[in-house]
Design a protein around this motif. Structure first.
Motif, short mmCIF file in Angstrom:
data_model
loop_
_atom_site.label_atom_id
_atom_site.label_comp_id
_atom_site.label_asym_id
_atom_site.label_seq_id
_atom_site.Cartn_x
_atom_site.Cartn_y
_atom_site.Cartn_z
N GLY A 153 0.81 -1.22 0.00
CA GLY A 153 0.00 0.00 0.00
C GLY A 153 0.84 1.26 0.00
O GLY A 153 0.56 2.22 -0.72
N ALA A 154 1.91 1.25 0.81
CA ALA A 154 2.77 2.43 0.88
C ALA A 154 3.52 2.64 -0.43
O ALA A 154 3.65 3.78 -0.91
CB ALA A 154 3.77 2.28 2.04
N GLY A 155 4.00 1.56 -1.03
CA GLY A 155 4.73 1.67 -2.30
C GLY A 155 3.88 2.29 -3.39
O GLY A 155 4.36 3.13 -4.17
N LEU A 156 2.61 1.90 -3.44
CA LEU A 156 1.70 2.46 -4.45
C LEU A 156 1.40 3.93 -4.17
O LEU A 156 1.31 4.75 -5.09
CB LEU A 156 0.41 1.65 -4.48
N ALA A 157 1.25 4.27 -2.90
CA ALA A 157 0.99 5.67 -2.54
C ALA A 157 2.18 6.56 -2.88
O ALA A 157 2.01 7.68 -3.40
CB ALA A 157 0.65 5.78 -1.05
N PHE A 158 3.37 6.09 -2.62
CA PHE A 158 4.57 6.85 -2.98
C PHE A 158 4.65 7.06 -4.50
O PHE A 158 4.99 8.15 -4.97
CB PHE A 158 5.84 6.14 -2.49
N TYR A 159 4.32 6.02 -5.25
CA TYR A 159 4.37 6.14 -6.70
C TYR A 159 3.32 7.14 -7.20
O TYR A 159 3.60 7.97 -8.08
CB TYR A 159 4.16 4.78 -7.36
N ALA A 160 2.13 7.09 -6.62
CA ALA A 160 1.06 8.01 -7.02
C ALA A 160 1.46 9.46 -6.76
O ALA A 160 1.21 10.35 -7.58
CB ALA A 160 -0.22 7.67 -6.26
N ALA A 161 2.10 9.69 -5.61
CA ALA A 161 2.45 11.06 -5.23
C ALA A 161 3.73 11.54 -5.91
O ALA A 161 3.77 12.65 -6.47
CB ALA A 161 2.60 11.15 -3.72
N ASP A 162 4.75 10.73 -5.88
CA ASP A 162 6.08 11.18 -6.32
C ASP A 162 6.30 11.05 -7.82
O ASP A 162 6.87 11.94 -8.46
CB ASP A 162 7.17 10.39 -5.58
N ALA A 163 5.86 9.94 -8.40
CA ALA A 163 6.10 9.71 -9.83
C ALA A 163 5.00 10.31 -10.69
O ALA A 163 5.27 10.94 -11.71
CB ALA A 163 6.23 8.22 -10.11
N LEU A 164 3.74 10.14 -10.27
CA LEU A 164 2.62 10.59 -11.10
C LEU A 164 2.09 11.96 -10.68
O LEU A 164 1.29 12.55 -11.42
CB LEU A 164 1.49 9.56 -11.06
N LYS A 165 2.49 12.45 -9.51
CA LYS A 165 2.08 13.78 -9.02
C LYS A 165 0.56 13.92 -8.93
O LYS A 165 -0.02 14.96 -9.23
CB LYS A 165 2.63 14.90 -9.93
N LEU A 166 -0.12 12.86 -8.52
CA LEU A 166 -1.58 12.89 -8.40
C LEU A 166 -1.99 13.70 -7.18
O LEU A 166 -1.29 13.73 -6.16
CB LEU A 166 -2.14 11.48 -8.29
N LYS A 167 -3.15 14.35 -7.29
CA LYS A 167 -3.62 15.23 -6.22
C LYS A 167 -4.86 14.69 -5.51
O LYS A 167 -5.06 14.94 -4.31
CB LYS A 167 -3.94 16.63 -6.78
N LYS A 168 -5.73 14.00 -6.27
CA LYS A 168 -7.00 13.55 -5.69
C LYS A 168 -7.23 12.07 -6.05
O LYS A 168 -7.15 11.70 -7.23
CB LYS A 168 -8.16 14.39 -6.21
N VAL A 169 -7.56 11.26 -5.04
CA VAL A 169 -7.77 9.83 -5.26
C VAL A 169 -9.01 9.37 -4.49
O VAL A 169 -9.25 9.83 -3.37
CB VAL A 169 -6.55 9.00 -4.79
N ALA A 170 -9.79 8.50 -5.10
CA ALA A 170 -10.91 7.83 -4.42
C ALA A 170 -10.47 6.41 -4.07
O ALA A 170 -9.67 5.81 -4.78
CB ALA A 170 -12.13 7.81 -5.33
N VAL A 171 -11.01 5.90 -2.97
CA VAL A 171 -10.63 4.57 -2.49
C VAL A 171 -11.85 3.68 -2.39
O VAL A 171 -12.90 4.08 -1.86
CB VAL A 171 -9.93 4.67 -1.11
N ILE A 172 -11.71 2.46 -2.89
CA ILE A 172 -12.75 1.43 -2.77
C ILE A 172 -12.10 0.20 -2.14
O ILE A 172 -10.98 -0.15 -2.50
CB ILE A 172 -13.33 1.02 -4.14
N ASP A 173 -12.81 -0.45 -1.22
CA ASP A 173 -12.30 -1.75 -0.76
C ASP A 173 -13.44 -2.76 -0.66
O ASP A 173 -14.62 -2.39 -0.63
CB ASP A 173 -11.52 -1.64 0.55
N ASP A 174 -13.07 -4.05 -0.65
CA ASP A 174 -14.07 -5.12 -0.70
C ASP A 174 -14.46 -5.65 0.67
O ASP A 174 -15.10 -6.69 0.78
CB ASP A 174 -13.58 -6.26 -1.60
N ARG A 175 -14.04 -4.96 1.74
CA ARG A 175 -14.39 -5.31 3.11
C ARG A 175 -13.78 -6.61 3.61
O ARG A 175 -14.13 -7.07 4.70
CB ARG A 175 -15.92 -5.38 3.31
#
Length: 377
Positions: A153-175
């Motif tokens: 989870g942390a690795g993906l978040a770092f990639y989203a922020a640092d590599a892709l510079k994303l600002k807004k994300v929605a989260v879905i989980d299957d419980r």
């Protein structure tokens, strides 16, 4: 007449020798548990293939423990990715006096089953269940040989922020224990990296219709969606995103959706090219024995490879390695050897933290191009 008597005695002696030899063979049972039915059966089959391949390899080694020739036997069980069925399978394996267990696939089945293995004193090694809670009770029989959700989870978040510079994300989980766990780590890490979580939605691991939650998310205009769940849900979700005109959104997920099967489950949707997913461990090409092992696997089990079979192979071999070092297949005798392991496996050199977690666990991010999976790192 005497010659005939001698011949008869000789035949009897040979027969007795054969009987003694047969009695000297000790069958050692290794349990394996995964979903062999239901929407995750392709994972289960791949996992079982890895364990079965290891058993076949072990049985060519002429292993002798405590003076007896060893024949390993795989005892497979189906937990259908259901916690109740998972605990029932665990109890069944304990009752069958297996010497060790490889499994389970899902965190939601592995965590409750781990208590049963602990109580009956049977070691269990998973190469697939990634929820960090698995090792928190400190059961000395429970081990994991893959990175947990904290890393994924942390690795993906770092990639989203640092590599892709994303600002807004929605989260879905299957419980499920897995889906919730990896989504929570991603969400909390993303927030610390300055990403705004604009929406949080929930589904379940049997759902196929996501139009309502995707429509709600679309109105929040996120740059990406993170999905904590498996490929059986991610596939139709990606298809429905395309139908709703959400084709420009990145789609993040953990190892549960990071499969070859998802390329079929999307039904041709182009949104597959927006997927960024994470697996524990190195890519098969970078594993110490990965390429040669994968060639053997594909020959034996064509078109069945998914993700975890190299880990179930290593888990089975690791159990046998501990038995060799203890000169015993008795769990009480060999189990303490597992924490001392330094085993050069197909996936990595396996050594454990005191908790039973893998030391120096790697992760790999993947993307899909032309409907094929490629490692990013």
């Amino acid at each position: 007449m005497r010659t005939n008597v001698k011949l008869t005695v000789g035949v009897v002696a040979t027969m007795l020798a054969g009987l003694v030899s047969a009695q000297d063979v000790q069958v050692v049972k290794i349990g394996h548990v995964a979903p062999m039915s239901g929407p995750q059966a392709h994972f289960g089959k791949d996992n079982e293939n890895g364990a079965r391949m290891a058993v076949d390899d072990l049985n060519t080694q002429n292993i002798v423990l405590a003076g007896k020739k060893i024949k390993f036997e795989l005892v497979p069980e189906d937990d259908a990715s259901d916690p109740k069925q998972g605990t029932a399978a665990a109890q069944k394996l304990c009752d069958a006096k297996v010497s060790g267990v490889v499994g389970h696939l899902n965190s939601g089945t592995t965590i409750p089953a781990s208590k049963i293995y602990h109580e009956c004193g049977v070691p269990m090694i998973t190469g697939a269940a990634t929820n960090p809670d698995l090792t928190k009770p400190g059961y000395k029989e429970i081990f994991r040989i893959i990175a947990n959700d904290n890393a994924l989870g942390a690795g993906l978040a770092f990639y989203a922020a640092d590599a892709l510079k994303l600002k807004k994300v929605a989260v879905i989980d299957d419980r499920t224990a897995y889906g919730q766990g990896v989504a929570e780590v991603f969400r909390e890490t993303a927030k610390k990296k300055g990403i705004e979580i604009v929406d949080q939605q929930f589904t379940n691991d049997k759902a196929t219709d996501f139009m309502a939650i995707l429509t709600a998310i679309k109105s929040k205009k996120p740059d990406a969606i993170f999905f904590g769940g498996m490929d059986a849900q991610a596939g139709p979700m990606l298809r429905q995103m395309e139908q709703l005109g959400m084709g420009n959104m990145k789609f993040f997920g953990g190892d549960g959706l990071c499969t070859t099967e998802i390329t079929k489950l999307v039904g041709g949707a182009k949104t597959i090219s927006n997927v960024v997913c994470a697996e524990g461990g190195s890519s098969i090409q970078k594993m110490p024995g990965g390429t040669a092992w994968k060639n053997r696997y594909d020959t034996k089990f064509p078109k069945q490879y998914q993700i975890y079979s190299p880990y179930t192979y290593d888990a089975t071999m690791l159990l046998a390695d501990a038995m060799k070092r203890a000169d015993s297949w008795d769990p009480k005798v060999y189990a303490p050897k597992l924490i001392e392991s330094s085993y050069k496996g197909v996936t990595t050199n396996i050594q454990f933290e005191p908790t039973g977690e893998l030391k120096n666990a790697a992760i790999t991010l993947y993307v899909y191009k032309d409907n094929k999976k490629f490692p990013l790192n």
